[in-house]
Motif scaffolding. Sequence first.
Motif, short mmCIF file in Angstrom:
data_model
loop_
_atom_site.label_atom_id
_atom_site.label_comp_id
_atom_site.label_asym_id
_atom_site.label_seq_id
_atom_site.Cartn_x
_atom_site.Cartn_y
_atom_site.Cartn_z
N LEU A 19 0.80 -1.34 -0.10
CA LEU A 19 0.21 0.07 0.02
C LEU A 19 0.97 1.16 -0.02
CD1 LEU A 19 -2.78 -1.12 2.50
CD2 LEU A 19 -3.04 -0.70 -0.03
N HIS A 20 1.82 1.23 0.63
CA HIS A 20 3.00 2.30 0.59
C HIS A 20 3.57 2.63 -0.80
CE1 HIS A 20 5.74 5.15 2.13
NE2 HIS A 20 6.72 4.49 1.54
N VAL A 21 3.91 1.49 -1.44
CA VAL A 21 4.49 1.72 -2.84
C VAL A 21 3.24 2.03 -3.67
CG1 VAL A 21 5.21 0.41 -4.78
CG2 VAL A 21 6.19 -0.12 -2.40
N ALA A 70 -3.15 10.62 -1.94
CA ALA A 70 -2.02 9.82 -1.87
C ALA A 70 -0.79 10.26 -0.93
CB ALA A 70 -1.50 9.86 -3.43
N MET A 71 -0.48 11.69 -0.82
CA MET A 71 0.29 12.08 0.07
C MET A 71 -0.02 11.59 1.45
SD MET A 71 1.68 15.82 1.20
CE MET A 71 0.22 16.07 1.82
N VAL A 72 -1.08 11.61 1.90
CA VAL A 72 -1.56 11.26 3.14
C VAL A 72 -1.51 9.67 3.45
CG1 VAL A 72 -3.66 11.00 4.96
CG2 VAL A 72 -3.05 13.30 3.44
N MET A 105 9.84 16.48 0.00
CA MET A 105 8.85 16.25 -1.34
C MET A 105 7.53 16.69 -0.79
SD MET A 105 8.83 14.24 -4.31
CE MET A 105 9.87 13.04 -4.16
N THR A 106 7.23 16.63 0.68
CA THR A 106 6.05 17.22 1.25
C THR A 106 6.22 18.79 0.90
OG1 THR A 106 6.21 15.43 2.63
CG2 THR A 106 4.76 17.18 3.26
#
Length: 153
Positions: A19-21, A70-72, A105-106
């Motif tokens: 899920l992370h990928v 997606a970031m969260v 990136m954030t």
Amino acid sequence: MLGTITDFLADWYLVTKSLHVVSVISWMAGIFYLPRLFVYHVEQVQAGSTTDAIFQTMERRLLRGIMNPAMVATWVFGLALVFTPGVVDWSFAWPWVKAAAVLGMTWFHHWLGLRRKEFIAGTNTRSGRTYRMMNEVPTVLMVVIVFSVILRW
């Protein structure tokens, strides 16, 4: 209680990693595409036109509908991996380097959000060249992240 949580994280490690990928791929797709939209927006679109409204809609939907979730998700599943026993050894440099790059990136994600607000307000002063150059930031950060995780420096 803590043992139950770490047992859960260990049992679900491969699912969490998957899920992370998936989350990272989704986030990166948007983080590469939004600056390109800004290039076309600033170079090809007259402010206040119908096309301007279309670009603003596309940019809003990309940021709010894909990139933000997606970031969260990337952060949630990434932190779950960090807290999974045996996954991260903080005595090495690589997790610190990766963490710094993810924070970068954030920051870039939020920088894009602020630029979108400028387009909405009609106050964008940046050129297409600026957005093209800034589009290299996530590429560099991605390389740092991938090499850090794979090579485990």
